[in-house]
Structures are given as structure tokens and as C-alpha cells.
Design an enzyme around this catalytic site. Structure first.
Site, PDB file in Angstrom:
ATOM      1  N   GLN A   1      35.739  44.321 108.032  1.00  0.00           N
ATOM      2  CA  GLN A   1      35.998  42.914 107.708  1.00  0.00           C
ATOM      3  C   GLN A   1      34.692  42.134 107.571  1.00  0.00           C
ATOM      4  O   GLN A   1      33.831  42.185 108.456  1.00  0.00           O
ATOM      5  CB  GLN A   1      36.867  42.259 108.798  1.00  0.00           C
ATOM      6  CG  GLN A   1      38.262  42.855 108.909  1.00  0.00           C
ATOM      7  CD  GLN A   1      38.345  44.007 109.888  1.00  0.00           C
ATOM      8  OE1 GLN A   1      37.338  44.627 110.231  1.00  0.00           O
ATOM      9  NE2 GLN A   1      39.549  44.306 110.340  1.00  0.00           N
TER      10      GLN A   1
ATOM     11  N   GLN B   1      36.480  43.746 102.158  1.00  0.00           N
ATOM     12  CA  GLN B   1      37.643  43.554 103.033  1.00  0.00           C
ATOM     13  C   GLN B   1      37.630  42.134 103.595  1.00  0.00           C
ATOM     14  O   GLN B   1      36.627  41.683 104.151  1.00  0.00           O
ATOM     15  CB  GLN B   1      37.625  44.580 104.176  1.00  0.00           C
ATOM     16  CG  GLN B   1      38.842  44.453 105.082  1.00  0.00           C
ATOM     17  CD  GLN B   1      39.003  45.637 106.022  1.00  0.00           C
ATOM     18  OE1 GLN B   1      38.266  46.623 105.938  1.00  0.00           O
ATOM     19  NE2 GLN B   1      39.972  45.563 106.905  1.00  0.00           N
ATOM     20  N   ASP B   2      38.764  41.434 103.436  1.00  0.00           N
ATOM     21  CA  ASP B   2      38.908  40.078 103.984  1.00  0.00           C
ATOM     22  C   ASP B   2      37.974  39.050 103.325  1.00  0.00           C
ATOM     23  O   ASP B   2      37.328  38.260 104.016  1.00  0.00           O
ATOM     24  CB  ASP B   2      38.668  40.054 105.509  1.00  0.00           C
ATOM     25  CG  ASP B   2      39.799  40.710 106.290  1.00  0.00           C
ATOM     26  OD1 ASP B   2      40.721  41.247 105.669  1.00  0.00           O
ATOM     27  OD2 ASP B   2      39.765  40.671 107.523  1.00  0.00           O
TER      28      ASP B   2
ATOM     29  N   ASP C   1      43.205  43.502 102.097  1.00  0.00           N
ATOM     30  CA  ASP C   1      43.655  42.208 102.649  1.00  0.00           C
ATOM     31  C   ASP C   1      42.741  41.066 102.208  1.00  0.00           C
ATOM     32  O   ASP C   1      42.370  40.211 103.010  1.00  0.00           O
ATOM     33  CB  ASP C   1      43.676  42.246 104.192  1.00  0.00           C
ATOM     34  CG  ASP C   1      44.482  43.421 104.730  1.00  0.00           C
ATOM     35  OD1 ASP C   1      45.387  43.902 104.038  1.00  0.00           O
ATOM     36  OD2 ASP C   1      44.213  43.861 105.864  1.00  0.00           O
TER      37      ASP C   1
ATOM     38  N   ARG D   1      50.594  43.091 102.110  1.00  0.00           N
ATOM     39  CA  ARG D   1      51.256  43.748 103.240  1.00  0.00           C
ATOM     40  C   ARG D   1      51.370  42.736 104.368  1.00  0.00           C
ATOM     41  O   ARG D   1      50.567  41.798 104.474  1.00  0.00           O
ATOM     42  CB  ARG D   1      50.489  45.001 103.672  1.00  0.00           C
ATOM     43  CG  ARG D   1      49.063  44.761 104.114  1.00  0.00           C
ATOM     44  CD  ARG D   1      48.433  46.048 104.620  1.00  0.00           C
ATOM     45  NE  ARG D   1      47.068  45.831 105.111  1.00  0.00           N
ATOM     46  CZ  ARG D   1      46.422  46.684 105.897  1.00  0.00           C
ATOM     47  NH1 ARG D   1      47.002  47.811 106.287  1.00  0.00           N
ATOM     48  NH2 ARG D   1      45.195  46.423 106.308  1.00  0.00           N
TER      49      ARG D   1
END
EC number: 3.1.1.11
Length: 319
Positions: free
Chosen positions: A113, A135-136, A157, A225
Site C-alpha cells: 500500500q 496499490q491504494d 484496490d 471487491r
């Protein structure tokens, strides 16, 4: 570009402004301002982590263009940061606006992240901004937010959090992730069915960056998700390329949240928009009623009629 707004102060990396760093300009800005305080950030690469705290209200970052004004850093979880604290720019003070800027986290796919932009500012809006990480990328943490004509790129994500947010007329691209990873465009974090939060992607374009396109068969990509039990995400009136897997959505962990989430799709187009192969979870639906879809427009979902005009950014309130 910036001539329509008169800045209160100018930040310039080359020393030609009032401050050399964005952080110094924010620190010097008034607290609890009732009027817009404009910080013009001239073309340049600003390597810093910038915090706009709760007391710094109605701040506007005005860049010289998304390719020329770049705020970049590389904090990440792998090297010991938390996801929350990894953000290159964190905007919490209410009424935050940004225009013509790139927010970037260069930590890369292997560092887990690593947030480019975290927003907890109520009535915040972003226009012609790039939000780039892996990520993120974009932490839409809390409160009411609006993104228009922005470009958001990431892997796992990459739009996540528990704000009430509408992304309108944006380009949202999955990029090549780390080996063995799957891309998730969203991971919405609603924890209670009474929360009026969710991620809405409207009149936008969901696709792949040039580094993912040739290898997209090796890295499955999904619309989202469920990070939390009542995760809520709606994708509507958008074009979706074949980068999105026909199932559309992916579980978080077994059956977790599949009955309690709300994932909706409405009038999307493109090779990845067909709903015939979508997941059959209780919480997923193809929205057929325009009345139901209307509830996720900026006018309804984030009370846009009462505040978007004052941002001076373009927007449309309805379907």
C-alpha cells in the site's frame, strides 16, 4: 489556465514565488478561513508529503497543469508506514479544492500500500488532476467528494475508502501490477447499512494503461471487491474496456459481504460492460430503474446542488 483564479500565494520550486514548498504555504495559510484561500503551485516537481489538516479550511491548490505541477513522494507500508500515513498529499480540512495537478506515489507495485492522495475533506473537489500510484492510489477516506476530468491509475484496490464520492468524466486505468497480483479498481469500505457512503463512477472510462494492455490476460482486473461488510459501489453510464474480467467483481475473502454489499451497474458500454457473465451474489444487481440510478448522481448522492457550483469546476448533477 490559472488566470481565472487569483492566488493568495505562489509556490515555486525555483524560488520565484512566496514559498519553495507546498507544505510551507499550507502551514502559513489561515485557519478556519470562511473564504477560499488559493495556493498557486507553479510548474515543477515537489518532492514532499503535504498535509492539509482539519483547521485549514477552504484551501485550493491551483497547479499549472497536470503534466507540469507534480507533487510526489514514496512512503509505503513495506518500508514501515501505515496506509493512512503513506499519502503523498492528505487533505482533511473542509472545502479543499485542487486543479491542474498530479499527485503521485512512486513506491511501486512491490511496496504494497502506497497512497498518492488521501481525502477526508468534506465538500472537496478535484478537477483535471492525475492521481498515480499502484496499490491504494486514491484513498477516498470520508465525507463528500467529487472528481471531474481526473485520471486515476493503480493496481490493487486503487480507489478505496468510505467517503460518499462521485467520479465523473474521469479516466480510470488499471496498470501492470506485481507478479501474481489481480487489479481491483475499487475497495469500498462501508461498515454499516445506514451510512450514506459509497463510490460512484459515472460517465467515465475504465481501461488499462499501456504497460498493462499487452499482458492484461495475465493480470485479471475487476471493478471492485468488498473491503467491508456493506461495501457499496456503482458504475454507471461509463465505458468499460475488455480489461475488466467478465465476472466484473471479485470476493474479498470467501463469502464475506457477498449478501450485504451493494454493487450496481447501470447503462455502461464497451467490451467489458456485458453483464451476462457477472457474479451472481445477492448484493450485486444490474440497475434497470432510472429512479434508482438517479440516487447515485452528484445531485442526490453528495448534495451537489448545494455546493458544486461554488467550486467553479464543471459538473453535471443528474443522469
Amino acid at each position: 489556465q490559472s488566470s481565472t483564479v487569483t492566488p493568495n500565494v505562489v509556490v515555486a520550486a525555483d524560488g520565484s514565488g512566496d514559498y519553495k514548498t507546498v507544505s510551507e504555504a499550507v502551514a502559513a495559510a489561515p485557519e478556519d478561513s470562511k473564504t477560499r484561500y488559493v495556493i498557486r503551485i507553479k510548474a515543477g516537481v515537489y518532492r514532499e508529503n503535504v498535509d492539509v489538516p482539519k483547521k485549514k479550511k477552504n484551501i485550493m491548490f491551483l497547479g499549472d497543469g497536470r503534466t507540469s505541477t507534480i507533487i510526489t513522494a514514496s512512503k509505503n507500508v513495506q518500508d514501515g508506514s501505515t496506509t493512512f500515513n503513506s499519502a503523498t498529499v492528505a487533505a482533511v480540512g473542509a472545502g479543499f479544492l485542487a486543479r491542474d495537478i498530479t499527485f503521485q506515489n512512486t513506491a511501486g507495485a512491490a511496496k504494497h500500500q502506497a497512497v498518492a492522495l488521501r481525502v477526508g475533506s468534506d465538500l472537496s473537489a478535484f478537477y483535471r488532476c492525475d492521481i498515480l500510484a499502484y496499490q491504494d492510489s486514491l484513498y477516498v477516506h470520508s465525507n463528500r467528494q467529487f472528481f471531474i476530468n481526473c485520471f486515476i491509475a493503480g493496481t490493487v484496490d486503487f480507489i478505496f475508502g468510505n467517503a460518499a464520492v462521485v467520479l465523473q468524466d474521469c479516466d480510470i486505468h488499471a496498470r501492470r501490477p506485481g507478479s501474481g497480483q489481480k487489479n481491483m479498481v475499487t475497495a469500498q469500505g462501508r461498515t454499516d447499512p445506514n451510512q450514506n457512503t459509497g463510490i460512484v463512477i459515472q460517465k467515465s472510462r475504465i481501461g488499462a494503461t499501456s504497460d498493462l494492455q499487452p499482458v492484461q490476460s495475465s493480470f485479471p482486473t475487476y471493478l471492485g471487491r468488498p473491503w467491508k461488510e456493506y461495501s457499496r459501489t456503482v458504475v454507471m453510464q461509463s465505458s468499460i474496456t475488455n480489461v475488466i474480467n467478465p465476472a466484473g467483481w471479485f470476493p474479498w475473502d470467501g463469502n464475506f459481504a457477498l449478501d450485504t454489499l451493494y454493487y450496481g451497474e447501470y447503462q455502461n458500454t464497451g467490451a467489458g460492460a456485458a453483464t451476462s457473465g457477472r457474479v451472481t451474489w445477492k448484493g450485486f444487481k444490474v440497475i434497470t430503474s432510472s429512479t434508482e440510478a438517479q440516487g447515485f448522481t452528484p445531485g442526490s448522492f453528495i448534495a451537489g446542488g448545494s455546493w458544486l457550483k461554488a467550486t467553479t469546476f464543471p459538473f453535471s448533477l443528474g443522469l
